[in-house]
Motif scaffolding. Structure first.
Motif, PDB file in Angstrom:
ATOM      1  N   MET A  72      37.378  41.595  38.044  1.00  0.00           N
ATOM      2  CA  MET A  72      36.281  42.563  38.154  1.00  0.00           C
ATOM      3  C   MET A  72      34.937  41.868  38.404  1.00  0.00           C
ATOM      4  O   MET A  72      34.048  42.443  39.013  1.00  0.00           O
ATOM      5  N   LEU A  73      34.798  40.609  37.994  1.00  0.00           N
ATOM      6  CA  LEU A  73      33.600  39.847  38.318  1.00  0.00           C
ATOM      7  C   LEU A  73      33.523  39.634  39.828  1.00  0.00           C
ATOM      8  O   LEU A  73      32.442  39.736  40.423  1.00  0.00           O
ATOM      9  N   ALA A  74      34.671  39.399  40.463  1.00  0.00           N
ATOM     10  CA  ALA A  74      34.705  39.270  41.923  1.00  0.00           C
ATOM     11  C   ALA A  74      34.314  40.585  42.594  1.00  0.00           C
ATOM     12  O   ALA A  74      33.593  40.597  43.597  1.00  0.00           O
ATOM     13  N   VAL A  75      34.765  41.719  42.034  1.00  0.00           N
ATOM     14  CA  VAL A  75      34.391  43.034  42.560  1.00  0.00           C
ATOM     15  C   VAL A  75      32.884  43.235  42.411  1.00  0.00           C
ATOM     16  O   VAL A  75      32.201  43.689  43.335  1.00  0.00           O
ATOM     17  N   LEU A  76      32.348  42.881  41.256  1.00  0.00           N
ATOM     18  CA  LEU A  76      30.907  42.986  41.005  1.00  0.00           C
ATOM     19  C   LEU A  76      30.122  42.178  42.032  1.00  0.00           C
ATOM     20  O   LEU A  76      29.166  42.671  42.629  1.00  0.00           O
ATOM     21  N   ASP A  77      30.536  40.943  42.258  1.00  0.00           N
ATOM     22  CA  ASP A  77      29.856  40.087  43.237  1.00  0.00           C
ATOM     23  C   ASP A  77      29.949  40.660  44.647  1.00  0.00           C
ATOM     24  O   ASP A  77      28.982  40.622  45.405  1.00  0.00           O
TER      25      ASP A  77
END
Length: 89
Positions: A72-77
């Motif tokens: 989800m951090l990758a999605v956020l970025d």
């Protein structure tokens, strides 16, 4: 100062859910969200969107796995990067 925040949830029953809400950054603490299982998700990461008055937040469920957080951090970025990308007409 009011701004829109897009909250992305990592872990729990709403894993991957993206929710948009208005937040008064000058007056209120960062948004928290209670999930269907009654657990409270809190802000684990934040990105500016490059658009005045807009921010992306990653809300972390207490039982989220490391993999869920990283995904989800990758999605956020990706969301933050796409908001900053110039548009062509």
């Amino acid at each position: 100062m009011h701004q829109f925040v897009e909250c992305i949830i990592a872990g729990g029953p709403e894993h991957g859910l993206i929710r948009r809400q208005l937040w008064d950054a000058g007056q209120a603490p960062p948004p928290m969200l209670s999930t269907q299982d009654g657990m409270l998700c809190s802000v684990a990461a934040s990105r500016t969107a490059g658009i005045p008055g807009c921010r992306f937040l990653l809300l972390l469920h207490p039982q989220a796995s490391g993999r869920q957080f990283i995904d989800m951090l990758a999605v956020l970025d990706a969301h933050a990067a796409s908001a900053r990308a110039p548009t062509t007409h």
